[in-house]
Design a protein around this motif. Structure first.
Motif, PDB file in Angstrom:
ATOM      1  N   UNK A  83       0.628  -1.189  -0.178  1.00 49.38           N
ATOM      2  CA  UNK A  83      -0.010   0.224  -0.068  1.00 49.38           C
ATOM      3  C   UNK A  83       0.768   1.098   0.239  1.00 49.38           C
ATOM      4  N   UNK A  84       0.887   2.054  -0.888  1.00 47.71           N
ATOM      5  CA  UNK A  84       1.620   3.371  -1.116  1.00 47.71           C
ATOM      6  C   UNK A  84       0.796   4.589  -0.479  1.00 47.71           C
ATOM      7  N   UNK A  85       0.347   5.630   0.183  1.00 46.91           N
ATOM      8  CA  UNK A  85      -0.038   6.406   0.794  1.00 46.91           C
ATOM      9  C   UNK A  85       0.144   7.430  -0.326  1.00 46.91           C
ATOM     10  N   UNK A  86      -0.535   7.871  -0.682  1.00 42.86           N
ATOM     11  CA  UNK A  86      -0.339   8.752  -1.955  1.00 42.86           C
ATOM     12  C   UNK A  86      -0.812  10.420  -1.305  1.00 42.86           C
ATOM     13  N   UNK A  90      -6.413  12.399  -5.035  1.00 44.37           N
ATOM     14  CA  UNK A  90      -6.620  12.394  -6.361  1.00 44.37           C
ATOM     15  C   UNK A  90      -8.123  12.948  -6.980  1.00 44.37           C
ATOM     16  N   UNK A  91      -8.838  13.437  -7.141  1.00 46.97           N
ATOM     17  CA  UNK A  91     -10.400  13.820  -7.644  1.00 46.97           C
ATOM     18  C   UNK A  91     -10.258  13.032  -8.689  1.00 46.97           C
ATOM     19  N   UNK A  92     -11.739  11.773  -8.769  1.00 39.51           N
ATOM     20  CA  UNK A  92     -12.631  11.381  -9.705  1.00 39.51           C
ATOM     21  C   UNK A  92     -14.238  11.552  -9.697  1.00 39.51           C
ATOM     22  N   UNK A  95     -17.365   9.217  -8.732  1.00 36.93           N
ATOM     23  CA  UNK A  95     -16.975   8.752  -8.482  1.00 36.93           C
ATOM     24  C   UNK A  95     -16.499   8.404  -6.542  1.00 36.93           C
ATOM     25  N   UNK A 100     -15.036   3.375  -5.078  1.00 34.62           N
ATOM     26  CA  UNK A 100     -13.866   3.582  -4.740  1.00 34.62           C
ATOM     27  C   UNK A 100     -13.145   1.787  -4.072  1.00 34.62           C
ATOM     28  N   UNK A 103     -14.581  -0.741  -4.609  1.00 36.90           N
ATOM     29  CA  UNK A 103     -13.919  -1.872  -5.843  1.00 36.90           C
ATOM     30  C   UNK A 103     -12.384  -2.400  -5.277  1.00 36.90           C
ATOM     31  N   UNK A 104     -12.042  -1.540  -4.614  1.00 35.57           N
ATOM     32  CA  UNK A 104     -10.385  -2.342  -3.956  1.00 35.57           C
ATOM     33  C   UNK A 104     -11.261  -3.191  -3.604  1.00 35.57           C
ATOM     34  N   UNK A 151      -8.670  10.458   4.782  1.00 33.80           N
ATOM     35  CA  UNK A 151      -8.725   9.437   3.413  1.00 33.80           C
ATOM     36  C   UNK A 151      -7.916   8.388   3.225  1.00 33.80           C
ATOM     37  N   UNK A 152      -6.692   8.601   2.947  1.00 34.93           N
ATOM     38  CA  UNK A 152      -5.044   7.172   3.149  1.00 34.93           C
ATOM     39  C   UNK A 152      -5.404   6.591   4.572  1.00 34.93           C
ATOM     40  N   UNK A 155      -7.979   4.525   3.959  1.00 31.75           N
ATOM     41  CA  UNK A 155      -8.371   3.595   3.216  1.00 31.75           C
ATOM     42  C   UNK A 155      -7.254   2.458   3.292  1.00 31.75           C
ATOM     43  N   UNK A 159      -7.975  -1.996   3.230  1.00 34.24           N
ATOM     44  CA  UNK A 159      -6.967  -2.727   2.264  1.00 34.24           C
ATOM     45  C   UNK A 159      -6.010  -3.563   3.488  1.00 34.24           C
TER      46      UNK A 159
END
Ligand code: ATP
Ligand code: MG
Lengths: 243, 481
Positions: A83-86, A90-92, A95, A100, A103-104, A151-152, A155, A159
């Motif tokens: 896992x790489x925290x950003x 990143x806006x989608x 979605x 997101x 799905x992950x 958020x990160x 996530x 995960x």
């Protein structure tokens, strides 16, 4: 067996070699910190491990869970538990975070031969994990991230990675974000997973206490030690290791 | 060879000179278009004289018209005299079993989740007559009959309900409207006819039946839907399975009429053959679709998912004549490889307090070109009219194009017209981010595109929406990464 084993890793970007032979072993249950001055290659290392396009590995070997990491496309690395925290959101459009993450989570479950979660189980999981890392659930329904750190961390909790790589921006985290990230990591630490925390500053390591500290300088690990090394670096700066 | 061809041509010509019109046993009209061919088509269908006369007037008008060239699409000139305008419906069953069908096509069906029986029908495999679907269709028909809903091929309606056809055919899209509409009026083959009587709410989507019975509808389709006062109908056209057709030129016309308090929902999934990756082949789809909100409080809503055809030229429109009437247009148009789409809508506000809403989502990939073209027209008398338009473009890669051409004409000061437009790109960073969360590039593109098109897809009937989502992903396969 080491969870991650990096041997003599060399990598270049745009024809310039940035990593000149990295060696690093991370065992389950360990937290490692990588420190180093600007431009030493810390983020490059994180990107190469995650398989970001644009980097070319020219030499060396990386084993993750005993498997050849460098042969895997980025999504397989993630499914293997990397896992790489950003650092930047990143806006989608259209979605939502929930969408997101669902799905992950289900991709990773599929990889582990598990059934996809139904809506009910997914919501219970969200509640459980959000409570665990002490993050408000309310932001999850937005498609724009309120706080990138929250958020990160959320996530990451969802995960449940085997190895999480966190790369602090060179400007450092503000105090709220620092607490959120540190708290999340500390809640998630177990003896079967590991963390690689990249930072400029010793400050973060007051909150996430590492087992090992490595100094990356000009694309090489020039010094390794215990958590006291971070304090020493804070006190003396990086100059004394630059020879 | 050359000589042989000439001889054949001569034979064909002489045949028509001596009146093949009387010989309606013939299965194919010779190439070319003239009054005799039109008489032949009409005779084949045993049409009443009003229809023949109408076709002929359309043809005479068409001859005086010029093919339009204002759309942002390019194609070699079409030789209208090199087309057969009538061919008897062919036996579609080319194969004995699915094993004989191109595995590539079957894989696509699989990905789209099309049931086995339907795969057979689509691919042209002979199916047993005793099929579940047959009885389904029968019950379906009975139910509609009970309610007085007429739903049949237009060629049948011409005989069973000539008064309705005569009254409404061409009332929304007159043959004078445009080049392709005139051509269609002159030569249309077949299509659907729907009439929903006063106060009746059609209890099912008019699709299941249609799809079960879909015969090769041909290149000049004509659809006419009338919703009488206070009625409601939802109609679905097309299907997600890739449709091939040997005719390159398609020019359909769809007319909708909604009377007082009536509502028509018209949904389309268009997936005609788009041509190959090099841009060879593919259907030219020149369609005129228009709905008339004739009565007060009527509503017409168009929803379209356009992924097919080499060229799409299509502007489903609403004429908002009745006071308080509402027009809606929801569109996803996806182009890939060398496809070109010029699509949008026209909202013509005539009545008071009429409202319209436009949501257009273009998706361009490969070397394709995707244009939105829309007109919002508020006439002098349309007090209190309102329009909201949202036109978004999404680009995959940097070799494709997206264009927006909004035209706004407002002749009434009380009107409120709002227009918003955005262009975004699926960047490598977003894809990497999703990859890093365990999502493959293909699934990442699907996730992004579904999110982007959500507002339109949500307007489709549920089961259609699921298929349309899959279709969008399948159409974009391999376009990123
Ligand atoms: N796209 C690129 N093209 C060429 N050189 C690059 C590129 N990205 C980074 N570099 C160079 O690679 C070296 C390492 O950069 P990297 O971002 O890994 O350093 P860092 O240790 O993370 O620095 P910081 O502490 O500022 O975050 C730097 O000299 C940088 O200029
Ligand atoms: Mg960095």
């Amino acid at each position: 067996m080491a969870l991650l084993s990096i041997k003599n890793l060399k990598a270049k970007i745009n024809e310039t070699e940035i990593l000149h032979g990295i060696n690093l072993e991370i065992n389950p249950g360990e937290t490692h910190a990588i420190m180093g001055p600007n431009g030493s290659g810390k983020s490059t290392l994180a990107s190469v491990l995650a398989g970001k396009p644009g980097y070319e590995v020219t030499d060396g070997e990386v084993l993750f869970n005993g498997k050849n990491l460098l042969e895997m496309p980025p999504e397989v690395r993630a499914r293997e538990g990397m896992f790489l925290a950003f650092q930047y959101p990143v806006e989608i459009p259209g979605v939502s975070n929930t969408n997101l993450i669902k799905s992950a989570v289900n991709e990773i479950r599929k990889y582990r031969n598990l059934e996809p979660l139904d809506a009910f189980d997914f919501i219970s999981m969200i509640k459980e994990k959000a409570a665990m890392v002490e993050i408000e659930q309310s932001f999850l329904n937005r498609s724009v991230n309120l706080s990138i750190s929250s958020n990160e961390v959320f996530q990451m909790a969802m995960l449940d990675p085997v190895l999480a790589v966190l790369d602090e921006t060179d400007s450092g985290l503000d105090i709220d974000a620092l607490r959120i990230v540190a708290n999340g990591v500390n809640k998630l630490r177990r003896n079967d997973n590991a963390f690689l925390v990249i930072t400029h500053y010793q400050r973060l390591l007051n909150y996430i206490v590492p087992d090992y500290v490595h100094v990356l300088y000009k694309g090489r690990i020039v010094k390794s030690g215990g958590k006291e090394l971070a304090l020493e670096l804070e006190e003396k700066g990086y100059d004394w290791i630059k020879d | 060879m050359e000589e042989n061809n000439n001889i054949l041509d001569n034979i064909a010509e002489s045949e028509y000179k001596y009146g093949f019109v009387s010989n309606i046993e013939q299965e194919l009209a010779p190439k070319g278009l003239n009054e005799d061919v039109i008489r032949f088509i009409s005779a084949k269908k045993n049409e009443p004289s009003f229809l023949l006369e109408w076709r002929l007037r359309a043809f005479r008008h068409w001859q005086k018209m010029k093919e339009p060239n204002w759309a942002k699409v390019k194609y070699p000139p079409i030789d209208y005299q090199d087309i057969h305008y009538y061919a008897a419906p062919k036996n579609f069953n080319k194969y004995k079993s699915l094993d004989e069908v191109d595995p590539e096509i079957l894989r696509t069906y699989e990905k789209l989740g099309i049931p086995l029986e339907e795969q057979k029908r689509l691919a042209g495999v002979a199916v047993d007559a005793v099929l579940d679907s047959v009885s389904v269709a029968t019950t379906f028909k009975e139910k509609l009959n009970e309610l007085g809903i007429i739903f049949c091929p237009i060629s049948e309606a011409v005989h069973t309900h000539p008064e309705l056809v005569e009254k409404y055919l061409g009332s929304v899209v007159p043959y004078t409207d445009n080049y392709f509409a005139a051509l269609n009026s002159a030569v249309f083959s077949d299509g659907s006819f729907v009439y929903v009587p006063k106060g009746v709410r059609c209890p099912m989507e008019l699709s299941t039946y249609f799809r079960i019975n879909a015969s090769s509808t041909g290149q000049f389709e004509r659809t006419l839907i009338i919703a009488d006062e206070g009625s409601y109908v939802s109609y679905l056209e097309g299907c997600t399975a890739p449709m091939r057709d040997e005719n390159q030129l398609h020019a359909a016309v769809v007319e909708l009429i909604a009377h007082k308090n009536a509502e028509i929902k018209y949904s389309t999934v268009q997936n005609w053959y788009p041509g190959d990756k090099e841009g060879k082949g593919g259907i030219y789809n020149f369609v005129t679709k228009r709905g008339l909100c004739e009565g007060e409080n009527s509503k017409i809503s168009w929803t379209q998912v356009e992924t097919g055809s080499a060229i799409t030229w299509k502007y489903p429109s609403c004429v908002l004549k009745g006071d308080n009437s509402v027009g809606e247009f929801y569109s996803v148009a996806l182009t890939n490889n060398f496809q070109q789409a010029d699509t949008g809508t026209k909202m013509i506000h005539l009545g008071k307090n009429t409202k319209s809403r436009i949501v257009s989502k273009g998706i361009s990939a490969g070397r394709s070109d995707n244009s939105y073209r829309g007109l919002v027209k508020i006439s002098k008398k349309a007090d209190g009219a309102r329009n909201f338009s949202q036109c978004d473009s999404l680009l995959l890669g940097d070799k494709c194009g997206a264009h927006t051409f909004p035209y706004i004409e407002v002749a009434n000061k009380t009107a409120i017209v709002e227009h918003e437009a955005t262009t975004s790109k699926i960047s490598e960073d977003i894809i990497f981010y999703l990859n890093q969360r365990g999502i493959s590039t293909e699934d990442a593109v699907a996730l992004i595109v579904h999110g982007y098109a959500k507002e339109v897809l949500n307007n489709l009937p549920m089961e259609f929406a699921v298929e349309a989502k899959k279709l969008l992903s399948v159409s974009l396969e391999g376009s990123v990464g």
